[in-house]
Motif scaffolding. Structure first.
Motif, PDB file in Angstrom:
ATOM      1  N   GLU A  82       0.840  -1.203   0.000  1.00 12.44           N
ATOM      2  CA  GLU A  82       0.000   0.000   0.000  1.00 12.44           C
ATOM      3  C   GLU A  82       0.876   1.254   0.000  1.00 12.44           C
ATOM      4  O   GLU A  82       0.642   2.183  -0.759  1.00 12.44           O
ATOM      5  N   GLU A  83       1.883   1.241   0.867  1.00  9.02           N
ATOM      6  CA  GLU A  83       2.770   2.402   0.990  1.00  9.02           C
ATOM      7  C   GLU A  83       3.492   2.693  -0.334  1.00  9.02           C
ATOM      8  O   GLU A  83       3.677   3.837  -0.715  1.00  9.02           O
ATOM      9  N   ASP A  84       3.892   1.620  -1.025  1.00 10.99           N
ATOM     10  CA  ASP A  84       4.611   1.775  -2.299  1.00 10.99           C
ATOM     11  C   ASP A  84       3.666   1.925  -3.490  1.00 10.99           C
ATOM     12  O   ASP A  84       4.117   1.988  -4.633  1.00 10.99           O
ATOM     13  N   GLU A  85       2.356   1.938  -3.208  1.00  9.35           N
ATOM     14  CA  GLU A  85       1.320   2.081  -4.235  1.00  9.35           C
ATOM     15  C   GLU A  85       1.343   0.963  -5.283  1.00  9.35           C
ATOM     16  O   GLU A  85       1.135   1.184  -6.470  1.00  9.35           O
ATOM     17  N   PHE A  86       1.601  -0.258  -4.803  1.00  6.42           N
ATOM     18  CA  PHE A  86       1.533  -1.441  -5.654  1.00  6.42           C
ATOM     19  C   PHE A  86       0.193  -2.132  -5.437  1.00  6.42           C
ATOM     20  O   PHE A  86      -0.401  -2.046  -4.365  1.00  6.42           O
ATOM     21  N   CYS A  87      -0.244  -2.837  -6.460  1.00  7.62           N
ATOM     22  CA  CYS A  87      -1.412  -3.696  -6.343  1.00  7.62           C
ATOM     23  C   CYS A  87      -0.942  -5.142  -6.298  1.00  7.62           C
ATOM     24  O   CYS A  87       0.242  -5.434  -6.422  1.00  7.62           O
ATOM     25  N   VAL A  88      -1.893  -6.038  -6.134  1.00  3.20           N
ATOM     26  CA  VAL A  88      -1.633  -7.470  -6.155  1.00  3.20           C
ATOM     27  C   VAL A  88      -2.413  -8.032  -7.331  1.00  3.20           C
ATOM     28  O   VAL A  88      -3.556  -7.635  -7.566  1.00  3.20           O
ATOM     29  N   VAL A  89      -1.795  -8.941  -8.079  1.00  2.00           N
ATOM     30  CA  VAL A  89      -2.532  -9.652  -9.120  1.00  2.00           C
ATOM     31  C   VAL A  89      -2.640 -11.103  -8.651  1.00  2.00           C
ATOM     32  O   VAL A  89      -1.642 -11.752  -8.356  1.00  2.00           O
ATOM     33  N   VAL A  90      -3.872 -11.557  -8.501  1.00  3.72           N
ATOM     34  CA  VAL A  90      -4.156 -12.853  -7.897  1.00  3.72           C
ATOM     35  C   VAL A  90      -4.212 -13.942  -8.966  1.00  3.72           C
ATOM     36  O   VAL A  90      -4.979 -13.858  -9.920  1.00  3.72           O
ATOM     37  N   SER A  91      -3.371 -14.939  -8.791  1.00  3.47           N
ATOM     38  CA  SER A  91      -3.355 -16.154  -9.606  1.00  3.47           C
ATOM     39  C   SER A  91      -3.316 -15.921 -11.111  1.00  3.47           C
ATOM     40  O   SER A  91      -4.107 -16.522 -11.850  1.00  3.47           O
ATOM     41  N   PRO A  92      -2.384 -15.097 -11.592  1.00  2.00           N
ATOM     42  CA  PRO A  92      -2.293 -14.999 -13.056  1.00  2.00           C
ATOM     43  C   PRO A  92      -1.848 -16.343 -13.632  1.00  2.00           C
ATOM     44  O   PRO A  92      -1.125 -17.089 -12.982  1.00  2.00           O
ATOM     45  N   LYS A  93      -2.340 -16.645 -14.810  1.00  5.92           N
ATOM     46  CA  LYS A  93      -1.968 -17.883 -15.500  1.00  5.92           C
ATOM     47  C   LYS A  93      -1.475 -17.507 -16.889  1.00  5.92           C
ATOM     48  O   LYS A  93      -1.742 -16.420 -17.382  1.00  5.92           O
ATOM     49  N   ASN A  95      -1.353 -16.763 -20.526  1.00  6.26           N
ATOM     50  CA  ASN A  95      -2.389 -16.302 -21.458  1.00  6.26           C
ATOM     51  C   ASN A  95      -3.699 -15.918 -20.782  1.00  6.26           C
ATOM     52  O   ASN A  95      -4.758 -15.982 -21.383  1.00  6.26           O
ATOM     53  N   GLN A  96      -3.640 -15.577 -19.509  1.00  2.00           N
ATOM     54  CA  GLN A  96      -4.870 -15.235 -18.791  1.00  2.00           C
ATOM     55  C   GLN A  96      -4.520 -14.263 -17.672  1.00  2.00           C
ATOM     56  O   GLN A  96      -3.661 -14.536 -16.852  1.00  2.00           O
ATOM     57  N   ASP A  97      -5.174 -13.120 -17.672  1.00  2.00           N
ATOM     58  CA  ASP A  97      -4.922 -12.140 -16.622  1.00  2.00           C
ATOM     59  C   ASP A  97      -5.506 -12.617 -15.307  1.00  2.00           C
ATOM     60  O   ASP A  97      -6.544 -13.264 -15.283  1.00  2.00           O
ATOM     61  N   GLY A  98      -4.847 -12.275 -14.240  1.00  3.12           N
ATOM     62  CA  GLY A  98      -5.410 -12.512 -12.921  1.00  3.12           C
ATOM     63  C   GLY A  98      -6.198 -11.290 -12.492  1.00  3.12           C
ATOM     64  O   GLY A  98      -6.235 -10.266 -13.177  1.00  3.12           O
TER      65      GLY A  98
END
Length: 119
Positions: A82-93, A95-98
């Motif tokens: 949060e402090e670094d203003e990053f997000c999380v991408v959950v379970s990318p695969k 050829n498929q965005d998480g």
């Protein structure tokens, strides 16, 4: 990918993490692997070592899956991301965005999943 599939994948991720009490990331000699979407810088996370390892290919060939204990994730990573203003991408695969989510929203959903798993 449909929203329903995304929701199912996300709920499966939450349930698995709540039960196993760990989040998996990929690391290399520089630290955690980062992904970039059109709008966000993200840390990809998975519910299992096998899912994280499946992401390792060509440009990620020097990466290794690493387990982060859930308590460490919640107490250090959430605030740090949060402090670094990053997000999380959950379970990318491949050829498929998480699902891209803010760390505090993921934390709130994980807390609900933990409560459900413990009831």
């Amino acid at each position: 990918m449909t929203q329903q599939n995304n929701d199912q994948d996300y709920n499966a991720f939450l349930s698995a993490v709540a039960n196993q009490k760990e989040v998996w990331i990929l690391t290399d000699q520089h630290g955690s692997v980062m992904l970039n979407t059109d709008d966000e810088d993200c840390v990809p996370v998975w519910a299992s070592e096998a899912e994280a390892a499946a992401w390792i290919s060509d440009e990620w060939k020097d990466c290794e899956p690493e387990a982060i204990p859930l308590k460490v994730w919640q107490h250090r990573w959430t605030a740090g991301l949060e402090e670094d203003e990053f997000c999380v991408v959950v379970s990318p695969k491949e050829n498929q965005d998480g699902l891209v989510i803010h760390p505090e929203d993921l934390d709130a959903d994980l807390r609900k999943a933990i409560k459900k798993a413990n009831s």
